[in-house]
Structure formats: structure tokens, C-alpha cells
Scaffold this active site. Structure first.
Site, PDB file in Angstrom:
ATOM      1  CE  LYS A 182      -3.967   2.010   2.534  1.00 48.53           C
ATOM      2  NZ  LYS A 182      -4.849   1.897   3.702  1.00 48.53           N
ATOM      3  CB  SER A 214      -8.165   3.897   2.654  1.00 47.43           C
ATOM      4  OG  SER A 214      -7.310   3.231   3.571  1.00 47.43           O
ATOM      5  CB  SER A 222      -8.598   1.305   5.696  1.00 43.71           C
ATOM      6  OG  SER A 222      -9.225   2.560   5.591  1.00 43.71           O
TER       7      SER A 222
END
Lengths: 95, 485, 495
Positions: C79, C159, C183
């Protein structure tokens, strides 16, 4: 309830986020609806309740007083959008 | 005597509180492993934590906490076993993260006190409200370029103690005495070097005025970042004067931040900060509350050096020095240590006399500090020993000390080299006196006619003839005897 | 079905150790898949194929010598919130522009130490602020799943939307995510994969770009819980550079998979039956209870009375912290800078141009709730309510070992179905936020498809540092659910 333009402008100024005139109204409306929504917390009886600070899982730790870092100016300045010699630079600040 | 300023409407009293920022003596910074040393090439004493890089996290330095606790103990203050770090949010070029980590709601040290000595010999207690730990900011350099300011983060993140006094101070003199005493305590404990030139101690000065007898405080102004004791005292005076003029002209004083301009001798409003600050303090979620053990506090307390007040009392008791002498000898720990090293094994009163007199004069003359004194404590003790055992007299000793400073030789070596040993041989003294009396027959007659003052003249002439080496007591005694013949 | 894209992380690891496949082959296959599919999915912000191939070669050398860590030769995606030394790290924000960290986050350093091969940096909501991966400055991520009856582009959740999409589409064998209020779990549920948000303090936050410091927690996302367990064991661990990191040993999580749930007490929080929850989500939840009961667990109703206050509390606490955490993006030391004649002008212009609308909105709300006159009413009160929420969980865990809930109140929605009211959007996180507020671990496992063929997840919430029980219970659900569906867009599906 929508936040008024003066409030939005003051907050944006505190947060150093420049706003276009058109943005103030939209933001005021969005922020207002979020603020209204969080108002429901007022129903909760919090008498005698301590605010949460950390999750209470970690134990406080202290570092030893030794120089283990620094002396890495190249790294410190590696991403500077503007620099002069060993310094970062900003527009002149008049005291 | 209370300090009063006389305005057009009568007398005014001033009310002052001081916020002192003292840089903590430590190797590394408060929350990073970068060096806390003063100076250094720009941006070298900086870690990525200090520069606020994404994902960088603070970890608290144990020694900085210990230093705050030691200082708190030195101020006889409450030590808070639970304290907390908060973020103070504001934007500035030398504040990399956009917030300063400080202790707002829960400081590590609570109420304490400082005893200050005033010129009239009285003592006053000034309350300390709190002491907390916080980060220093970096430095903006404004004079290197016409359009830009340069940023050096070497100071960013260095540990500071903010020491806040109660509004107990009532005169510029008290403010000066408070700062000197505070600095003395910090230096004794070794928690701050107190060097105001390098900025390791700075003060924000809160000033208000009121009519004597008023019980409420009037609006105060804060004079930011004053960096010498003298300027603090000056700033208080001119700011109080300004406020009195405002009140007396029928105006009101606005609560504001001001700067002291020592060149013009005035304070002026920092109007450039047009926005009211709103620091949005909240607990720093990157740090846990600081919880310390009473046992650790006890350990730190046990290891604390003797503090100025205690040392003074002890010197007075142990060595019989006066209150004034003890105050001078205890200004710095190194001086007191030096004194004790001299006084142990010498005449302690004589030692105090010599330290405060010729020895300090010699230091001043050579521009040396006690730490690099040209004469060691042992050397001075030897010199005093030579006085005590009548090897030399006091006057000769002054000459010997000067020689010691110059050559580094020991007192006894100098005495031998220069042949300064005191003459105690009564025969030699008597013959020297007889010669003087014979050469000054007229004066002898005047003396005998009642002009007693001439005795000193005969002493001086005799000593001169003996190159200062005559034992003063014997010279006196013999003179009296021969003059009465 | 036995192509190179059918590997799970665990089976690839075994094949690599057995030298049935080389790390270079495995890596190249994934690089090819990214090249084929990611133009559409947009799950990567930065691809690092050259470094990946080099790392894969090094892995093969190590494997040939019988060496190599637990992840030797395993291609992963990271990420783009984890700082990676020498590789651009953006947080999906314009304001970080071309930021290249000269340091490695602790979590990614741990993975590298164990031999992982990084294929690049994965897309996310800007600064991890969003639940649909629509706020990225690098464009939205498309969910590889499609509804049966439509070609509409679905959101992957957020997210960690890029991580979820890349794992689901077979572009990587596993990915790192971060979870602040859901997330990891919500995008895992939206894309039919597994994800674990560990106990707060389990994975170091050092070098991970902060959203809300008291909530942010890194965790693994992968096809199944075995893969997640392997990743978590590598990512987790005490880090002296993070004051909130907890010094407690990291267990061998993979070993917990087979523990089963016999005698386990599973709590069903009654407050999670929220108004307007789709019937199929209720049904899936019931199904989950049945699976666990059939495997020997005991189902117990529990109460978490402050559940409804979770979301508003979360938004106050998280946004307050974020407003402060994001103050460092000011155009002075790194990132994008918009020139201006004054310092404040530079700040305002740089931040106006650098932050997207959602981030600005959140910073402003966070600033507002901390500002003078509002602190007590909002922030302080929220932190007190947070204490009550944590107490709810602690009390529930006196009676039960884990809690079972749906992960999200719906399956993935279409990009153009995004609610215009931000509050409606925030409701996506209603089931995931409370565990974040309390700091307890939670995971999501795929449990079925909704009526339109889109995956749904179930969430398990556990006691502090009891990720093992979560993994055991989650694996029981995985086995019972036998979720072997694949998304429309997948590396193993030839065009």
C-alpha cells in the site's frame, strides 16, 4: 446546519488551506452536516468517564540519552522543493 | 521597601510573572536520537524525526525526564508521577511537523518555589506554578538573502523546560534576582547551562500594573523572548511605565504579545500576528502518558548535589563565613568547591577573605574562570599556610600570589626563590629600627612630643628597609619598646 | 485449474521451497498480469518490475542454497502509505508528489528481511481517507468483480482499495494494508479476499504515513487466512521506534488455523442488527453463526450498547488527529510546493493545490473540533465515549471469545452510486469502526455472494492480542463457506 462563511474561513485559515470563494459555501454545507451528525454524542452520559488516551496496551518506554541519529543532511534535504546550500528556504518572514 | 512607580495619579505597583525556557542538558534531543549539542553545521544535528518526515515517530528521552524531575526537586516542587504530552498546533517555517510537542494539561512538575535574596539583605519567596517539558523549534535566518528566509533545524526538537512563575514578582530587582537564583539552581543540578547568549535560557515576561491595595490583577502583556537578565529588568520597567501612561490617560491595556527593543528602550506590539492564536492542544497520540515511579524520583533525589541554600547554610556553620561571604562563594558550585578545597586544612576565615579579595581579583585580571584558574586550590591553600605559620606576612603573600599567577610556581618555591621569608629575628629587627630612628631624629622628637600618628611612619620605614619581610607584630612591638626608651 | 495464477501465497511458498517453480518465473508472471490488467484496475500507483526481478533472482539464489526467509520469492504489493526506501511514496496525494523516502517503514523492512519481492506501490484513498478508493489523486481503483447483470465499474472499498483489487485479481500473492476504521476489512469484503486488522500496537507504525495515529494499524490482505497469517507473522513485532508498539512475542499464526472452534464462545452483538440492513446480509450473518455452531462453537448474544456512537466518535477522534498529522505537508521540506510571496501564502497555496477535496474537508473538520470553544464539546467528549466503547468490548469479552458480525452493511457499490452526502458514505464503516476505536483485533473473510454476484464478508472481532483465535474461527468459516469464486477480472482468466 451549514457552517457560516466566517467560520469556514477562520478554520481554513487555521489549517492553512487556501479556499476559492466558491468552495466556502459547499464546505460549509458538508461540514455542517457532519457536525450535526456528530452532535448525537451529546446524548451519551459521560459523567465520571476518563477520556481514552492510548489503548492502554503499550507500557511507557523511554529511550536512552545517546546520539544515535542525525548527521544525515543529504537525507534531510533530499526532497526539499527549494533549498540554498545546507538550508531549506521559504519566502522571507518579516518579524 | 516596596517598589513603586509614581505616575500622574499617584503610586503604582507592578505585577510580574516569568516564563523561563531553559534548555535541558542532554546528549540527544527530547524525542529523537539526534545530537542536542549547540552549534554544528546547518541541518546536521537533525534526524528525519526532527524534520517531520512522513511516518516518523517520537520516542521520549529518559535523561530529559530525569533532568526535569531533578529540577523539580531543586525547586522543592511537586513531582507529578503522571504527566502527558500534548500537541500545540501552529504553522511556522522552523516548526517541521506543524505542532510542538509540549505538556499543556498535565505538566511533569507542579507547584514549587524559589527563594531570592534582595540587595537590602531581605529574602523573598517566589512561587513556581509549574515546569513542563517541550521541544525547541528550529532557526529561521532572515539576513542572508533579500527575498528568502533560510531554515536550520539543528535546534528543532531539543528539550526545553518551561518554568512558569506565579505573578509574585513586584520589582525589576526581584525579577533579576529570581532569574539569577533560578539559573544558579539549574547550574548546580546540571540541568541547564544557563547560557543566555546561546539562548539556552530565555524569558517571556508577563507584566501588569495596579494601584497599591488593589486585590485584582489588571490586564497583562507578555513580552516575548527576552534573552538577558538586564533586558528583563529594563523591559519590565519600560512596559510598566507604558501601561501606567495608558491607564492614566483613561485608556485600557490590551492583552497582547509584545517585543522588547533594547536599542530604543521600548516594547512594541507584535501586530504582525494578526490572527488570534488557537493552538488546538490535544494529547499527542504518538506518545503514551508519561508514568514515572516514586522509587525513581527517590533515587534521583538521593543523587542530587547539595543545592545553593543548603550549601550556604553549611558553609556558614562549618567554616564560620558570613552570610555575605557564603552568598558569593555559592554563586557557582565550582567556586564553593574550590573554597572548600582551600579551607579544609587552612584557616577557613582567612581562605574566604583571600578568595573574595585577591584571588577573585587575579581571576578577573587574567580573564579566567574558576574552572581554569591559574592557581589551584592546593596552591592557594599552601600560600595561606605560609601566612598562618608566619613564614610570610600578608603583604608579601599578595606579591607571592601575583607571582604564582604569572609563573605557575608554588608559593614556597617563590618564597625561596625571592628570599621572601619573613624576618622574626628580633636582633635583626631591632638593628633595622635603630637605623631608621637614628636617621629620623626630628620625627622621633615629634613623636615623643605627642604626635602619635607618626608611629605608622616608623612602621612603614622599617618594613621598607626590611623589604617588607619583617614580622609585623614583632616590628610593632620592638618599635614601641625603642621609642619609649 | 493449476496455472501459475492459481497459487495462494502458502502454496507458492511451498512450490518455491520445493523448487517446483522459480521466484523469477513467479515474479514475471505477476509482472505480466499487472501489465495486462492494471491499466483497467489502476491498483498500482508505482510499479517496480526491475527491482522485483532483481529481488526474485536473489531469492532464487537463496532458495538454491536452502536458505531464505518465510516469504522468500513471494511477490507482494505494498500500500502506498508505507514508506519504501528509494521508491516513490505518495499516500495517493498530489501533495507528496514525487516524494522518495530515504528510509523503509518497519513493516516493509520486516517483509523484505523475510525475502518478499515487492512489485510496487498500491493505490488507496488519499491519505487513507475514504471507503471506496475514489479519492486517490491517481484515479479510482476498479473492483475486479462485476455484478452479474451489469458492466458498471464497482468500487473495491477503501482505503486499501488498490491492495484489495490487486490481491483479488491475482496481480500479487498478498498485500499490505492499513486499517484506521475499516480500511483493510471493508475492501477485503468488497473484493472477496481475507484481511486482518491486528491489535493496535501489534505492527509498528514507524515509517507508515499517519492518518489517525491512535487508530492506524497495518495488516495483511491476501486470498485466504493462511496467507494472511504468514504475512502477519512477518509484519508484526515490537519496534522501539514506535512508542505505541507493544513488546509481546509474535506467535506462529499459521499454526492457529487448524485449532477449530470447539467450545469457543462466539458473541453476536445485538446492536449490529442496524436499521435498514439488507436481508441478504442478515442471512449471511445467520449463516456464519450456523457454520460456527456446526463446528462446535457456542453462539451467545451480547450487547455493545455504545455501538451507534462508534461512527461519530470515530470521525471526531480520527479527524482531529489527522488535522494535526497532516500539518507537516506544507511545501517546505518535501512534496509539492506552490510558490507565493509570503510564508502563509505558500502554505495556503501548496495545501490548497496538494490536498484533494475529501482530505481538505476532513482536515477542516478536525481543525474545527479541536479549536477553542469546541474542544470539550467534541474532542474531549468523543474520547470519553471512546472509553465507553472500549469498555463495551472488554465487558463482552468477559463472556465470549470472539464476536461475529457482518463486515459491511452492503456489498461493493458502483463508482457512480457514491452517495453525495458524506455522512451516508461514512456509514460504510459502521461495523468496522468500533473495533478500531477499542484497539482490538478484527478480520474479514469472504463468506458468500450477494444476489448480484458480488462478494460479502463476515467480520470476527477478538480480544487484545488474540489474533490466533480470530484466525482459527475465521478459518472455520472459510472452510464452511468454501468460497472459491473468482472475479471477472483475474490474472488466471485469459482474455
Amino acid at each position: 446546519m451549514s457552517l457560516d462563511a466566517k467560520t469556514v474561513t477562520r478554520i481554513a485559515r487555521l489549517a492553512r488551506i487556501g479556499l476559492q470563494p466558491g468552495e466556502v459555501e459547499t464546505l460549509g454545507k458538508d461540514m455542517g452536516s457532519i457536525i450535526d451528525w456528530v452532535e448525537q454524542l451529546k446524548e451519551v452520559d459521560v459523567t465520571g468517564v476518563d477520556p481514552m488516551i492510548g489503548t492502554g496496551l503499550a507500557t511507557p518506554r523511554l529511550r536512552e540519552d545517546r546520539v544515535t541519529d542525525g548527521n544525515c543532511r543529504d537525507k534531510v534535504l533530499s526532497n526539499a522543493p527549494e533549498r540554498k546550500g545546507p538550508f531549506y528556504t521559504v519566502p522571507k518572514v518579516v518579524e | 521597601m516596596s517598589y513603586r512607580i509614581t505616575g500622574s495619579t499617584g503610586e503604582w505597583e507592578i505585577v510580574v510573572g516569568l516564563e523561563v525556557h531553559a534548555q535541558v542538558v542532554s546528549e540527544a534531543k527530547l524525542f529523537s536520537g539526534a545530537s542536542a549539542e549547540y552549534g554544528g553545521e546547518p541541518n546536521t544535528h537533525v534526524s528525519l524525526v526532527d524534520a517531520g518526515f512522513p511516518g516518523m515517530l517520537p520516542v521520549l528521552n529518559r535523561e530529559c525526564v530525569a533532568q526535569a524531575v531533578r529540577t523539580g526537586l531543586g525547586l522543592e516542587a511537586e513531582i507529578n508521577l503522571f504527566s502527558r504530552f500534548d500537541r500545540k498546533n501552529y504553522f511556522y517555517a522552523d516548526l517541521p511537523t506543524g505542532y510542538q510537542i509540549s505538556q499543556f494539561a498535565h505538566p511533569i512538575i507542579g507547584k514549587g518555589k524559589v527563594l531570592v535574596d534582595l540587595a537590602d539583605g531581605s529574602t523573598r519567596e517566589i512561587g513556581v506554578t509549574r515546569l513542563h517539558l517541550e521541544q525547541d523549534a528550529g532557526k529561521s535566518i532572515h539576513d542572508q538573502d533579500p527575498t528568502r528566509s533560510f531554515i536550520d533545524l539543528n535546534r528543532a526538537g531539543v528539550a526545553l523546560m518551561e518554568i512558569v512563575s506565579e505573578p509574585d514578582i513586584r520589582s525589576p530587582e526581584e525579577a533579576g534576582a529570581y532569574l539569577r537564583k533560578l539559573r544558579q539552581i539549574l547550574r548546580y543540578i546540571g540541568t541547564c547551562d544557563g547560557n543566555m547568549e546561546e539562548g539556552s535560557m530565555r524569558a517571556d515576561v508577563n507584566v501588569s500594573v495596579r494601584k497599591p491595595g488593589e486585590t485584582e490583577y489588571r490586564t497583562r502583556c507578555e513580552i516575548k523572548n527576552v534573552n538577558s537578565i538586564r533586558f528583563v529588568m529594563m523591559a519590565i520597567e519600560v512596559e510598566a511605565q507604558r501601561q501606567i501612561e495608558v491607564w492614566e490617560a483613561g485608556g485600557t491595556v490590551d492583552q497582547e504579545t509584545r517585543l522588547f527593543d533594547h536599542v530604543r528602550g521600548e516594547t512594541r506590539s507584535l501586530r504582525s500576528k494578526e490572527d488570534a492564536h488557537d493552538y488546538r492542544y490535544f494529547p499527542d497520540p504518538d506518545l503514551l502518558p508519561l508514568v514515572i515511579e516514586q522509587s525513581w524520583v527517590d533515587e534521583l533525589k538521593a543523587a542530587l548535589p547539595e543545592l545553593p541554600e543548603a550549601k550556604r547554610a553549611r558553609l556558614e556553620q562549618e567554616y564560620g563565613v558570613s552570610r555575605y561571604e557564603s552568598s558569593v562563594l555559592c554563586v557557582e558550585q565550582a567556586i564553593a568547591d574550590f573554597y572548600e578545597a582551600v579551607a579544609r586544612g587552612a584557616d577557613a576565615r582567612l581562605a574566604a577573605n583571600w578568595m573574595l579579595g585577591d584571588f577573585f581579583a587575579a581571576l578577573n585580571r587574567t580573564g579566567r574562570s574558576i574552572e581554569d584558574s591559574p592557581v589551584s586550590a592546593e596552591g592557594l591553600r599552601e600560600l595561606l599556610g605560609l601566612i598562618s605559620d608566619s613564614t610570610i606576612n600578608g603583604k608579601i603573600a599578595k606579591e607571592v600570589l601575583e607571582d604564582m599567577v604569572e609563573t605557575g610556581d608554588s608559593a614556597s618555591a617563590i618564597v625561596e626563590r625571592k628570599g621572601l621569608r619573613q624576618v622574626t629575628d628580633t636582633g635583626a629587627i631591632e638593628s633595622a629600627i635603630r637605623e631608621i630612628l637614628a636617621a629620623n631624629n626630628d620625627k622621633v622628637e615629634e613623636y615623643k612630643g605627642g604626635k602619635d600618628k607618626l608611629f605608622g611612619f616608623f612602621v612603614g620605614q622599617t618594613m621598607k628597609a626590611m623589604k617588607g619581610k619583617g614580622n609585623p607584630a614583632l616590628v610593632n612591638e620592638t618599635l614601641k619598646k625603642l621609642l619609649s626608651e | 485449474m493449476s496455472g501459475i495464477h492459481d497459487f495462494t501465497l502458502a502454496s507458492a511458498r511451498d512450490a518455491l521451497k520445493a523448487r517446483k517453480i522459480s521466484a523469477v518465473e513467479l515474479t514475471n508472471a505477476h509482472i505480466d498480469a499487472i501489465e495486462r490488467l492494471d491499466g483497467q484496475l489502476n491498483s498500482f500507483i508505482t510499479r517496480t518490475p526491475d527491482q522485483a526481478r532483481e529481488a526474485a533472482k536473489a531469492s532464487d539464489d537463496a532458495l538454491a542454497k536452502g536458505e531464505g526467509g518465510s516469504l522468500c520469492g513471494i511477490p507482494l504489493g505494498i500500500k502506498d502509505l508505507f514508506c519504501t526506501n528509494g521508491v516513490r511514496t505518495t499516500a495517493a496525494s498530489k501533495i507528496l508528489g514525487n516524494f522518495v523516502p530515504p528510509y523503509e517503514s518497519t513493516v516493509t523492512a520486516n517483509l523484505l528481511k523475510d525475502g518478499a519481492v515487492f512489485l510496487g506501490k498500491l493505490n488507496l484513498d488519499e491519505f487513507a481517507m475514504g471507503s471506496a478508493n475514489l479519492t486517490s489523486a491517481f484515479g479510482p481503483v476498479e473492483n475486479p468483480w462485476k455484478r452479474r447483470d451489469s458492466d458498471a465499474k464497482l468500487v473495491p472499498g477503501g482505503s486499501s482499495g488498490g491492495s484489495a483489487a490487486a490481491v483479488a485479481a491475482g496481480l500479487v500473492l498478498g498485500a499490505t494494508g492499513t486499517d484506521t476504521g475499516g480500511s483493510i476489512r471493508q475492501p477485503a469484503a468488497f473484493t472477496g479476499i481475507a484481511g486482518i486488522k491486528p491489535t493496535y500496537g501489534r505492527c509498528s507504525r514507524f515509517g507508515t504515513i499517519a492518518f489517525a495515529s491512535s487508530l492506524d494499524q497495518a495488516g495483511p490482505m491476501a486470498r485466504n487466512l493462511q496467507d494472511c497469517a504468514i504475512l502477519l507473522e512477518s509484519m508484526a513485532g515490537f519496534d522501539p521506534r514506535d512508542s505505541t508498539s507493544v513488546d509481546t512475542p509474535v506467535p506462529h499464526y499459521e499454526a492457529a488455523l487448524k485449532r477449530g472452534v470447539k467450545g469457543l464462545r462466539v458473541g453476536i452483538p445485538k446492536e449490529y442488527h442496524v436499521e435498514g440492513m439488507p436481508a441478504e446480509i442478515e442471512a449471511l450473518w445467520q449463516q456464519g453463526m450456523n457454520w460456527l455452531r456446526d463446528a462446535g462453537a457456542q453462539i451467545v448474544e451480547v450487547s455493545l450498547p455504545h455501538t451507534k456512537y462508534g461512527l461519530p466518535t470515530y470521525y471526531i477522534a480520527a479527524l482531529a488527529e489527522a488535522s494535526s498529522n497532516l500539518a507537516r505537508y506544507d511545501g517546505v521540506r518535501f512534496g509539492e510546493r506552490v510558490s507565493a510571496p509570503t510564508l502563509d501564502g505558500l502554505y495556503e497555496a501548496s495545501r490548497a493545490a496538494g490536498f484533494g477535496d475529501e482530505v481538505k474537508r476532513r482536515i477542516l473538520i478536525g481543525t474545527h473540533v479541536l479549536s477553542s470553544g469546541y474542544y470539550d464539546a467534541y474532542y474531549l467528549r468523543a474520547q470519553k465515549v471512546r472509553t465507553l466503547i472500549q469498555q463495551d468490548f472488554l465487558k463482552a469479552f468477559e463472556n465470549v471469545d470472539v464476536l461475529l458480525t457482518p463486515t459491511a452493511p452492503s456489498g461493493a457499490f458502483a463508482q457512480d452510486e457514491k452517495p453525495s452526502d458524506p455522512v451516508q458514505m461514512y456509514l460504510n464503516d459502521v461495523f468496522t469502526v468500533p473495533a478500531s476505536m477499542a484497539g482490538v483485533p478484527a478480520l474479514s473473510v469472504p463468506a458468500g455472494l450477494d444476489a448480484r454476484g458480488v462478494p460479502l464478508g463476515l467480520q470476527l472481532i477478538g480480544k487484545f492480542f488474540d489474533e490466533e483465535t480470530l484466525i482459527a474461527a475465521g478459518h472455520t468459516i472459510e472452510q464452511a463457506a468454501a468460497f472459491h469464486h473468482r472475479p471477472t477480472i483475474h490474472a488466471g482468466v485469459s482474455a
